[in-house]
Design an enzyme around this catalytic site. Structure first.
Site, PDB file in Angstrom:
ATOM      1  N   GLN A  32      24.793  21.060   7.180  1.00 59.05           N
ATOM      2  CA  GLN A  32      25.372  22.411   7.158  1.00 59.05           C
ATOM      3  C   GLN A  32      24.980  23.199   8.404  1.00 59.05           C
ATOM      4  O   GLN A  32      24.091  22.797   9.155  1.00 59.05           O
ATOM      5  CB  GLN A  32      24.902  23.147   5.893  1.00 59.05           C
ATOM      6  CG  GLN A  32      23.388  23.128   5.707  1.00 59.05           C
ATOM      7  CD  GLN A  32      22.958  23.252   4.253  1.00 59.05           C
ATOM      8  OE1 GLN A  32      23.735  23.659   3.400  1.00 59.05           O
ATOM      9  NE2 GLN A  32      21.712  22.897   3.964  1.00 59.05           N
ATOM     10  N   ASP A  88      14.175  27.232   1.042  1.00 61.06           N
ATOM     11  CA  ASP A  88      13.490  28.379   1.655  1.00 61.06           C
ATOM     12  C   ASP A  88      12.133  28.652   1.024  1.00 61.06           C
ATOM     13  O   ASP A  88      11.323  29.399   1.576  1.00 61.06           O
ATOM     14  CB  ASP A  88      14.373  29.626   1.585  1.00 61.06           C
ATOM     15  CG  ASP A  88      14.875  29.877   0.170  1.00 61.06           C
ATOM     16  OD1 ASP A  88      14.079  30.249  -0.694  1.00 61.06           O
ATOM     17  OD2 ASP A  88      16.087  29.679  -0.076  1.00 61.06           O
ATOM     18  N   ASP A 139      18.614  13.745  -2.032  1.00 60.07           N
ATOM     19  CA  ASP A 139      19.703  14.206  -2.894  1.00 60.07           C
ATOM     20  C   ASP A 139      19.158  14.482  -4.306  1.00 60.07           C
ATOM     21  O   ASP A 139      18.678  13.563  -4.986  1.00 60.07           O
ATOM     22  CB  ASP A 139      20.762  13.090  -2.904  1.00 60.07           C
ATOM     23  CG  ASP A 139      21.889  13.357  -3.873  1.00 60.07           C
ATOM     24  OD1 ASP A 139      21.856  14.383  -4.582  1.00 60.07           O
ATOM     25  OD2 ASP A 139      22.804  12.530  -3.933  1.00 60.07           O
ATOM     26  N   ASP A 157      18.243  25.701  -7.453  1.00 59.94           N
ATOM     27  CA  ASP A 157      18.538  26.817  -6.546  1.00 59.94           C
ATOM     28  C   ASP A 157      19.484  26.291  -5.475  1.00 59.94           C
ATOM     29  O   ASP A 157      19.089  25.993  -4.358  1.00 59.94           O
ATOM     30  CB  ASP A 157      17.236  27.343  -5.938  1.00 59.94           C
ATOM     31  CG  ASP A 157      17.492  28.502  -4.988  1.00 59.94           C
ATOM     32  OD1 ASP A 157      18.622  29.009  -4.969  1.00 59.94           O
ATOM     33  OD2 ASP A 157      16.557  28.882  -4.260  1.00 59.94           O
ATOM     34  N   SER A 158      20.743  26.195  -5.843  1.00 61.00           N
ATOM     35  CA  SER A 158      21.711  25.504  -4.991  1.00 61.00           C
ATOM     36  C   SER A 158      22.520  26.476  -4.139  1.00 61.00           C
ATOM     37  O   SER A 158      22.585  27.672  -4.418  1.00 61.00           O
ATOM     38  CB  SER A 158      22.684  24.708  -5.864  1.00 61.00           C
ATOM     39  OG  SER A 158      23.480  25.611  -6.594  1.00 61.00           O
ATOM     40  N   ASP A 160      26.549  27.206  -2.783  1.00 58.37           N
ATOM     41  CA  ASP A 160      27.805  27.208  -3.545  1.00 58.37           C
ATOM     42  C   ASP A 160      28.389  25.792  -3.599  1.00 58.37           C
ATOM     43  O   ASP A 160      28.098  24.968  -2.729  1.00 58.37           O
ATOM     44  CB  ASP A 160      28.841  28.121  -2.864  1.00 58.37           C
ATOM     45  CG  ASP A 160      28.411  29.585  -2.873  1.00 58.37           C
ATOM     46  OD1 ASP A 160      27.549  29.936  -3.681  1.00 58.37           O
ATOM     47  OD2 ASP A 160      28.962  30.349  -2.068  1.00 58.37           O
ATOM     48  N   TYR A 225      24.352  39.556  -2.320  1.00 55.50           N
ATOM     49  CA  TYR A 225      25.333  38.532  -2.686  1.00 55.50           C
ATOM     50  C   TYR A 225      26.643  39.256  -2.992  1.00 55.50           C
ATOM     51  O   TYR A 225      26.616  40.337  -3.600  1.00 55.50           O
ATOM     52  CB  TYR A 225      24.892  37.735  -3.922  1.00 55.50           C
ATOM     53  CG  TYR A 225      23.743  36.778  -3.699  1.00 55.50           C
ATOM     54  CD1 TYR A 225      23.534  36.169  -2.463  1.00 55.50           C
ATOM     55  CD2 TYR A 225      22.870  36.465  -4.729  1.00 55.50           C
ATOM     56  CE1 TYR A 225      22.480  35.294  -2.257  1.00 55.50           C
ATOM     57  CE2 TYR A 225      21.809  35.585  -4.541  1.00 55.50           C
ATOM     58  CZ  TYR A 225      21.622  35.008  -3.301  1.00 55.50           C
ATOM     59  OH  TYR A 225      20.577  34.142  -3.106  1.00 55.50           O
TER      60      TYR A 225
HETATM   61  N1  SPM Z   1      16.634  30.612  -2.418  1.00 55.09           N
HETATM   62  C1  SPM Z   1      17.818  31.286  -2.137  1.00 55.09           C
HETATM   63  C2  SPM Z   1      18.959  30.355  -2.032  1.00 55.09           C
HETATM   64  C3  SPM Z   1      20.144  30.978  -2.643  1.00 55.09           C
HETATM   65  N2  SPM Z   1      20.885  30.106  -3.466  1.00 55.09           N
HETATM   66  C4  SPM Z   1      22.029  30.704  -4.053  1.00 55.09           C
HETATM   67  C5  SPM Z   1      22.999  31.161  -3.060  1.00 55.09           C
HETATM   68  C6  SPM Z   1      24.329  31.508  -3.641  1.00 55.09           C
HETATM   69  C7  SPM Z   1      25.129  32.188  -2.660  1.00 55.09           C
HETATM   70  N3  SPM Z   1      26.502  32.392  -2.999  1.00 55.09           N
HETATM   71  C8  SPM Z   1      26.871  33.359  -3.922  1.00 55.09           C
HETATM   72  C9  SPM Z   1      28.186  33.991  -3.709  1.00 55.09           C
HETATM   73  C10 SPM Z   1      29.338  33.157  -3.296  1.00 55.09           C
HETATM   74  N4  SPM Z   1      29.476  32.995  -1.907  1.00 55.09           N
END
Ligand code: SPM
Length: 283
Positions: A32, A88, A139, A157-158, A160, A225
């Site tokens: 990425q 992170d 993975d 904690d993914s 999108d 967000y």
């Molecule tokens: N530790 C922080 C990582 C954040 N993981 C979740 C991120 C989600 C971001 N997208 C939400 C809105 C759609 N673009």
């Protein structure tokens, strides 16, 4: 204004825009596009493939909830935790506040996220300084398959769906997570916003409902967000995930800025349209 720099996360015709002072990191990893900025008003900003992952301003909200809702939803005191994604280190930092946890593992697919966060986001990545932390680079969906009956908590904690996190939004992964839990264990997954991505939120709620005896969607207020909120989908066979097992001890309460037992219960109370979105799902 001339000379000013703003960066945007753009979603289907509208966006979220943040004024930045300078860029600290700009690399294309094998997975990425990773960027870190120093913003004008929000501290540091981490973006992956143009999507906001965190800002220093409000990351505590997301990380406290992603760690503490499953920790206190677990009907027994959890000892072994696994974070999938979360490179992170923010979820690790929050889990690390719990001395009861004997092991803290993380499986992150992109080593560059770990390295860049440790270098440029030390207040978040300090989670890695805990001696209990064991890092696996790989993975998460393959890792979970290889560890049946192992964890009390699995926290996903993914990013999108659509990027490297895509397999983490499939039903097989949810079934594999259930198999990787010890009896009474809890899963918690990044479940998107019911305003922005209702079909994704409904999909993961459906998986959790179909697979676990107890489940729910907890909402978290995160101003940076898009739509200002994000969900945490929680599932367990151990007991009602909406009811915290105990109150954080007084020392812990001093460092928590978002999570409380009241917020834990309240986060599962949803606006009518969101409840209706999820009611039709599962079973
Ligand atoms: N530790 C922080 C990582 C954040 N993981 C979740 C991120 C989600 C971001 N997208 C939400 C809105 C759609 N673009």
């Amino acid at each position: 204004m001339a000379g000013e720099r703003w960066v945007s996360e753009v979603n289907a015709g509208w966006g979220l825009t943040i004024k930045v002072r300078r860029q600290l990191c700009d690399i294309q990893t094998p997975f990425q596009h990773l960027e870190i900025f120093e913003t004008v008003n929000l501290g540091r900003l981490l973006m992956l493939d143009g999507i906001v992952q965190l800002t220093s301003f409000d990351e505590f909200a997301y990380h406290e909830m992603m760690a503490n809702v499953p920790f206190y939803a677990c009907s027994h005191v959890p000892e072994r935790a696994l974070v999938i994604g979360g490179g992170d280190g923010g979820v690790l930092r929050e889990l690390g506040r719990h001395r009861e946890l004997k092991s803290l593992e993380i499986c992150e697919i992109d080593a560059s996220v770990i390295e860049a966060s440790r270098k440029f986001l030390p207040e978040t990545a300090c989670g890695y300084d805990d001696p209990r932390v064991k890092i696996h680079v790989g993975d998460g969906s393959a890792f979970i398959k290889a560890h049946p009956d192992t964890y009390d908590l699995i926290i996903v904690d993914s990013t999108d769906p659509g990027g490297p996190g895509e397999p983490l939004f499939g039903e097989p992964f949810y079934r594999d997570m259930k198999a990787a839990l010890r009896p009474g264990g809890v899963i918690a997954t990044q479940a998107e916003s019911y305003y922005l991505l209702p079909e994704i939120a409904a999909r993961v709620v459906r998986f959790a409902k179909n697979i676990f005896q107890y489940s729910g969607f907890a909402q978290i207020n995160v101003p940076t967000y898009p739509t200002g909120l994000i969900g945490c989908c929680v599932g367990s066979d151990g007991g009602d995930v909406r009811e915290p097992r105990e109150v954080p001890d007084p020392e812990l309460q001093k460092v928590l800025h978002y999570y409380s037992p009241e917020i834990h219960r309240g986060a599962f109370l949803l606006p009518r349209f969101a409840s209706q979105l999820f009611e039709g799902e599962g079973k």
